[in-house]
Design an enzyme around this catalytic site. Structure first.
Site, PDB file in Angstrom:
ATOM      1  N   HIS A  20      53.867 -38.519 -69.378  1.00 47.39           N
ATOM      2  CA  HIS A  20      55.257 -38.994 -69.436  1.00 47.39           C
ATOM      3  C   HIS A  20      55.844 -38.659 -70.805  1.00 47.39           C
ATOM      4  O   HIS A  20      55.146 -38.087 -71.662  1.00 47.39           O
ATOM      5  CB  HIS A  20      55.365 -40.478 -69.055  1.00 47.39           C
ATOM      6  CG  HIS A  20      54.643 -41.452 -69.949  1.00 47.39           C
ATOM      7  ND1 HIS A  20      54.863 -41.539 -71.311  1.00 47.39           N
ATOM      8  CD2 HIS A  20      53.690 -42.389 -69.676  1.00 47.39           C
ATOM      9  CE1 HIS A  20      54.114 -42.491 -71.825  1.00 47.39           C
ATOM     10  NE2 HIS A  20      53.364 -43.014 -70.859  1.00 47.39           N
ATOM     11  N   HIS A  23      53.783 -39.299 -74.062  1.00 50.35           N
ATOM     12  CA  HIS A  23      52.735 -38.325 -74.399  1.00 50.35           C
ATOM     13  C   HIS A  23      53.377 -37.032 -74.924  1.00 50.35           C
ATOM     14  O   HIS A  23      52.890 -36.423 -75.876  1.00 50.35           O
ATOM     15  CB  HIS A  23      51.877 -37.989 -73.168  1.00 50.35           C
ATOM     16  CG  HIS A  23      51.302 -39.190 -72.475  1.00 50.35           C
ATOM     17  ND1 HIS A  23      51.619 -39.522 -71.196  1.00 50.35           N
ATOM     18  CD2 HIS A  23      50.430 -40.133 -72.914  1.00 50.35           C
ATOM     19  CE1 HIS A  23      50.972 -40.627 -70.844  1.00 50.35           C
ATOM     20  NE2 HIS A  23      50.243 -41.018 -71.875  1.00 50.35           N
ATOM     21  N   CYS A 129      35.272 -55.979 -64.101  1.00 48.00           N
ATOM     22  CA  CYS A 129      35.955 -56.012 -62.804  1.00 48.00           C
ATOM     23  C   CYS A 129      35.092 -55.281 -61.787  1.00 48.00           C
ATOM     24  O   CYS A 129      34.783 -54.101 -61.979  1.00 48.00           O
ATOM     25  CB  CYS A 129      37.338 -55.357 -62.903  1.00 48.00           C
ATOM     26  SG  CYS A 129      38.049 -55.096 -61.269  1.00 48.00           S
ATOM     27  N   CYS A 132      36.944 -52.202 -60.252  1.00 46.06           N
ATOM     28  CA  CYS A 132      36.962 -51.011 -61.121  1.00 46.06           C
ATOM     29  C   CYS A 132      35.547 -50.547 -61.433  1.00 46.06           C
ATOM     30  O   CYS A 132      35.352 -49.430 -61.908  1.00 46.06           O
ATOM     31  CB  CYS A 132      37.635 -51.306 -62.463  1.00 46.06           C
ATOM     32  SG  CYS A 132      39.350 -51.740 -62.369  1.00 46.06           S
ATOM     33  N   HIS A 150      43.236 -54.578 -59.534  1.00 47.75           N
ATOM     34  CA  HIS A 150      42.795 -55.218 -58.290  1.00 47.75           C
ATOM     35  C   HIS A 150      43.346 -56.626 -58.090  1.00 47.75           C
ATOM     36  O   HIS A 150      43.155 -57.219 -57.032  1.00 47.75           O
ATOM     37  CB  HIS A 150      41.255 -55.207 -58.231  1.00 47.75           C
ATOM     38  CG  HIS A 150      40.708 -53.825 -58.201  1.00 47.75           C
ATOM     39  ND1 HIS A 150      40.382 -53.129 -59.343  1.00 47.75           N
ATOM     40  CD2 HIS A 150      40.504 -52.972 -57.166  1.00 47.75           C
ATOM     41  CE1 HIS A 150      39.963 -51.907 -59.010  1.00 47.75           C
ATOM     42  NE2 HIS A 150      40.038 -51.795 -57.708  1.00 47.75           N
ATOM     43  N   LYS A 300      59.291 -51.232 -71.650  1.00 44.24           N
ATOM     44  CA  LYS A 300      58.033 -50.534 -71.930  1.00 44.24           C
ATOM     45  C   LYS A 300      57.802 -49.501 -70.813  1.00 44.24           C
ATOM     46  O   LYS A 300      58.108 -49.786 -69.645  1.00 44.24           O
ATOM     47  CB  LYS A 300      56.933 -51.604 -71.901  1.00 44.24           C
ATOM     48  CG  LYS A 300      55.630 -51.154 -72.430  1.00 44.24           C
ATOM     49  CD  LYS A 300      54.670 -52.331 -72.517  1.00 44.24           C
ATOM     50  CE  LYS A 300      53.326 -51.749 -72.850  1.00 44.24           C
ATOM     51  NZ  LYS A 300      52.235 -52.034 -72.065  1.00 44.24           N
TER      52      LYS A 300
HETATM   53  O1  ME8 Z   1      44.813 -43.921 -75.809  1.00 44.84           O
HETATM   54  N1  ME8 Z   1      55.867 -43.748 -76.804  1.00 44.84           N
HETATM   55  O2  ME8 Z   1      45.063 -42.133 -74.372  1.00 44.84           O
HETATM   56  P1  ME8 Z   1      46.458 -42.434 -73.664  1.00 44.84           P
HETATM   57  C1  ME8 Z   1      55.306 -42.854 -77.636  1.00 44.84           C
HETATM   58  N2  ME8 Z   1      42.555 -41.528 -74.567  1.00 44.84           N
HETATM   59  N3  ME8 Z   1      54.067 -42.344 -77.481  1.00 44.84           N
HETATM   60  C2  ME8 Z   1      53.359 -42.741 -76.424  1.00 44.84           C
HETATM   61  C3  ME8 Z   1      53.877 -43.669 -75.493  1.00 44.84           C
HETATM   62  C4  ME8 Z   1      55.191 -44.181 -75.719  1.00 44.84           C
HETATM   63  N4  ME8 Z   1      55.750 -45.054 -74.912  1.00 44.84           N
HETATM   64  N5  ME8 Z   1      52.942 -43.874 -74.541  1.00 44.84           N
HETATM   65  C5  ME8 Z   1      51.868 -43.079 -74.867  1.00 44.84           C
HETATM   66  C6  ME8 Z   1      44.393 -42.922 -75.249  1.00 44.84           C
HETATM   67  N6  ME8 Z   1      52.115 -42.400 -75.989  1.00 44.84           N
HETATM   68  C7  ME8 Z   1      43.014 -42.374 -75.589  1.00 44.84           C
HETATM   69  C8  ME8 Z   1      43.114 -41.656 -76.906  1.00 44.84           C
HETATM   70  S1  ME8 Z   1      42.061 -40.209 -78.896  1.00 44.84           S
HETATM   71  C9  ME8 Z   1      40.526 -39.941 -79.461  1.00 44.84           C
HETATM   72  C10 ME8 Z   1      41.815 -41.109 -77.420  1.00 44.84           C
HETATM   73  C11 ME8 Z   1      51.218 -41.421 -76.634  1.00 44.84           C
HETATM   74  O3  ME8 Z   1      46.522 -41.493 -72.507  1.00 44.84           O
HETATM   75  C12 ME8 Z   1      50.794 -41.856 -78.027  1.00 44.84           C
HETATM   76  O4  ME8 Z   1      50.375 -40.728 -78.740  1.00 44.84           O
HETATM   77  O5  ME8 Z   1      46.600 -43.878 -73.395  1.00 44.84           O
HETATM   78  C13 ME8 Z   1      49.612 -42.747 -77.730  1.00 44.84           C
HETATM   79  O6  ME8 Z   1      48.786 -42.957 -78.860  1.00 44.84           O
HETATM   80  C14 ME8 Z   1      48.906 -41.921 -76.663  1.00 44.84           C
HETATM   81  O7  ME8 Z   1      50.003 -41.373 -75.886  1.00 44.84           O
HETATM   82  C15 ME8 Z   1      47.974 -42.750 -75.787  1.00 44.84           C
HETATM   83  O8  ME8 Z   1      47.534 -41.937 -74.725  1.00 44.84           O
END
Ligand code: ME8
Length: 510
Positions: A20, A23, A129, A132, A150, A300
Site C-alpha cells: 500500500h 510501503h 492463537c 494462526c 480468528h 490508520k
Molecule cells: O514490519 N505510513 O514489515 P511490514 C508509512 N517485516 N509507512 C508505512 C505505513 C504507513 N501507514 N505502513 C507501513 C515489517 N509502512 C517487518 C520489517 S525489517 C528487518 C522487517 C512501511 O510489512 C514502513 O516502512 O509491516 C514500516 O516500517 C514498514 O512499512 C512495515 O512493513
C-alpha cells in the site's frame, strides 16, 4: 582515491498482502536518496526485499487457499517486485528471506553470536492463537484477549527456547547513541529509543519450537526450533550484500549509510539490531532514519477498514512521478501526515500542471522561437541574480538531501520555478521577440539554463519527468545519468536547440 560508496536499505516487508502507499512511501524515499547519491557519482547499493519466514504469510496463504507455501511466497514476492518496478524504484537487489543465500548468512551470523556465548536456553511465555498456530503479541490482541484474525481467545503458552543475551549490550548501545548523534534520526525519535532501552531492553527469545511455529529457518544448534522472525529478518541487510556467500559487496558496502524504516519498527532497528551486530563483532550502520506514518483521510491504514490504497493503481491514474512527488512533498520527512485525494488533486494542479509543467512549456515554446544563429553567441546565466539564485538553490538542495530533508529539497526546486516565472513576467519575452531579438535570445538562454538545472534537481524525485525534459532540452544528460555519471556539478554550457514536447502534467480528467 577509493570510490565513495553509499548503501541504503528499506525494511523487508511482509508479503501477506499487496503493497500500500505506506510501503511505497519508504521505497520511494529510499529511491530518491539512492538516485541522488548516484548523481553525485557515488557507488550506490540500494536494497529492499521481502520478509517471508513469518506466520503472517502462512495465515494469508491458507486464507487464499494455497497449500504450497513456496508457490504462494513466489507469487507474492513477484507482486512486490513488480510494484517497485512500476514505481521506478531503482533497487540493486531484492532479498527474499527464504533464499538459500539468506539462510547461509543467518547461519554464519548465528554461529558468531553463539561462539561469543550470547545464546542460551530459557523459558518463553507468550500468547498463542490456535487458529494462526502462532504466538501473537499483546499489542495485536483485540478486546483484551481475542486474536485479531480468528476473533477467538488466545492461550498463554510456555515453551523452552533460545535467548539472545541482548541486555549484555545495553550500555554499549546507549553509549553509541550518545556519542553518535546522527545514528538515530530524526533527533526527535532518539529519546523514545533511549527510554525504551533504559526501561525495557531485556534478553530476547530468538527461537520458537516448530510445534508452535510453522515456518522459519531451523536453528543450527537445535533443528526442532525455528529462528524467530526478527532475528532472521534483520540479517537481510547483510545477506543482501552477500554476507555468508561469495562476492565482495559486503566488504564494499557495509556498514550501511542509511537504514530507512517506519517509526513502527524503530526499536527493533535501534536497540535489538545494534546489539546483534555488536555481538557478531560487526560495525553498526551510520544512520537509522525513522520516517512518520501516513493516515488516509485521518484513519490508520488497515485491512479491517479496507482503506489501503494501491500505489500502482494510483500511479496509473495520476502518473508515477505525480505520486512520488505528492508523497514526499505533502509531509516533512520524519513527521506523520495524511493522504487524501483532494490534496493529491490540489497539488497535481498547482505544483505540477500549473507549476513545473507550465513553466517548462512556456520556456520551451518561447525558446523554440530563438533563431539558431542567436543561440550560439549567448552566454548562459550571464546574469548575477540568476547565478546567485542557482548557486544558493544547489547548496540548499544538497544540504537538505545530505540530511534526508526530502521535502525541503523539493521546496528549493519549486522556489527556482517561481523565480523563473517571475523572470518571465518581468522580461516579457513575448514582446522582446519582436522588439529586441538579441535581448530575447539572452533571456531565453537564461531561462533554458534555469530549466536545465531544475531538470537535474528533480531527477531523483521524478526520474521520468526529468528524462522527458532532457529530451525536450535536447541535452545528453539522459545518457549520462543512465551511466551514473556525475551531473550535480553541471556547469552552464552551450545551449542546444530545445523543442517543445508533450505536456509534462496534462490536466486531470475528473
Ligand atoms: O514490519 N505510513 O514489515 P511490514 C508509512 N517485516 N509507512 C508505512 C505505513 C504507513 N501507514 N505502513 C507501513 C515489517 N509502512 C517487518 C520489517 S525489517 C528487518 C522487517 C512501511 O510489512 C514502513 O516502512 O509491516 C514500516 O516500517 C514498514 O512499512 C512495515 O512493513
Amino acid at each position: 582515491m577509493t570510490e565513495k560508496t553509499f548503501y541504503i536499505t528499506t525494511p523487508i516487508y511482509y508479503v501477506n498482502d499487496k503493497p500500500h502507499i505506506g510501503h511505497a512511501y519508504t521505497c520511494i524515499a529510499a529511491d530518491v536518496l539512492a538516485r541522488y547519491h548516484r548523481l553525485k557519482g557515488e557507488n550506490v547499493f540500494f536494497l529492499t526485499g521481502s520478509d517471508e519466514n513469518s506466520q503472517k504469510n502462512i495465515v494469508a496463504a491458507e486464507k487464499a487457499g494455497y497449500t504450497d507455501m513456496d508457490q504462494y511466497l513466489g507469487i507474492q514476492a513477484a507482486i512486490w517486485q513488480q510494484a517497485w518496478d512500476g514505481l521506478n524504484i531503482s533497487n540493486n537487489d531484492f532479498i527474499r528471506t527464504t533464499e538459500e543465500r539468506h539462510k547461509k548468512g543467518v547461519y554464519k551470523f548465528f554461529d558468531l553470536v553463539n561462539e561469543k556465548g550470547d545464546i542460551y536456553k530459557g523459558v518463553y511465555k507468550g500468547f498463542y492463537c490456535n487458529g494462526c498456530e502462532a504466538f501473537v503479541t499483546q499489542s495485536d490482541l483485540m478486546e483484551g484477549n481475542l486474536c485479531p484474525i480468528h476473533k477467538k481467545p488466545v492461550e498463554t503458552i510456555e515453551e523452552e527456547n533460545y535467548f539472545f543475551a541482548a541486555s549484555k549490550y545495553r550500555n554499549a548501545v546507549l553509549d553509541h547513541i550518545e556519542k553518535n548523534p546522527d545514528f538515530i534520526q530524526p533527533a526527535s525519535r532518539r529519546n523514545e529509543v533511549v527510554n525504551y532501552i533504559k526501561d525495557h531492553f531485556v534478553d530476547v527469545s530468538i527461537s520458537r519450537h516448530f510445534k508452535t511455529a510453522k515456518c522459519g529457518i531451523p536453528l543450527p544448534i537445535d533443528t526442532e526450533q525455528a529462528i524467530y522472525v526478527w532475528f532472521d529478518a534483520l540479517i537481510n541487510y547483510l545477506t543482501g550484500l552477500g554476507y555468508g556467500s561469495e562476492g565482495e559487496d559486503f566488504e564494499t558496502f557495509w556498514p550501511a549509510n542509511i537504514q530507512l524504516v517506519g517509526k513502527d519498527i524503530i526499536k527493533f532497528h535501534c536497540a535489538l539490531w545494534p546489539a546483534m551486530l555488536m555481538a557478531a563483532g560487526l560495525p553498526l550502520p551510520k544512520k537509522i532514519f525513522a520516517h512518520g506514518f501516513f493516515t488516509i483521510n485521518g484513519d490508520k491504514i488497515s485491512k479491517s477498514l479496507g482503506n489501503a490504497i494501491d500505489p500502482v493503481e494510483l500511479s496509473m491514474t495520476y502518473g508515477v512521478d505525480a505520486i512520488r512527488y505528492f508523497l514526499l512533498r505533502e509531509i516533512r520527512f520524519g513527521e506523520d501526515g495524511d493522504f487524501s485525494f483532494e490534496r493529491l488533486k490540489e497539488r497535481y494542479e498547482s505544483d505540477l500542471a500549473k507549476g513545473i509543467g507550465n513553466f517548462a512549456s512556456r520556456v520551451l515554446t518561447l525558446a523554440a522561437k530563438v533563431p539558431a544563429k542567436d543561440l550560439e553567441d549567448t552566454d548562459a546565466l550571464d546574469d548575477e541574480d540568476a547565478q546567485a539564485m542557482i548557486e544558493t538553490a544547489w547548496s540548499t538542495y544538497n544540504t537538505a538531501l545530505d540530511n534526508c530533508g526530502l521535502e525541503e529539497a523539493l521546496r528549493v526546486v519549486w522556489e527556482c520555478i517561481s523565480w523563473g516565472d517571475k523572470y518571465i513576467e518581468q522580461h516579457k519575452p513575448w514582446e522582446l521577440v519582436k522588439e529586441d531579438p538579441s535581448h530575447f535570445a539572452n533571456t531565453m538562454v537564461l531561462l533554458v539554463e534555469v530549466l536545465r538545472h531544475i531538470s537535474v534537481m528533480i531527477y531523483p524525485f521524478m526520474p521520468e519527468t526529468a528524462e522527458k525534459l532532457w529530451r525536450q532540452l535536447d541535452i545528453e544528460a539522459l545518457e549520462r545519468a543512465q551511466e551514473g555519471q556525475k551531473l550535480i556539478e553541471w556547469q552552464p554550457g552551450t545551449v542546444s536547440r530545445p523543442s517543445k514536447g508533450d505536456s509534462l502534467f496534462p490536466p486531470l480528467i475528473s
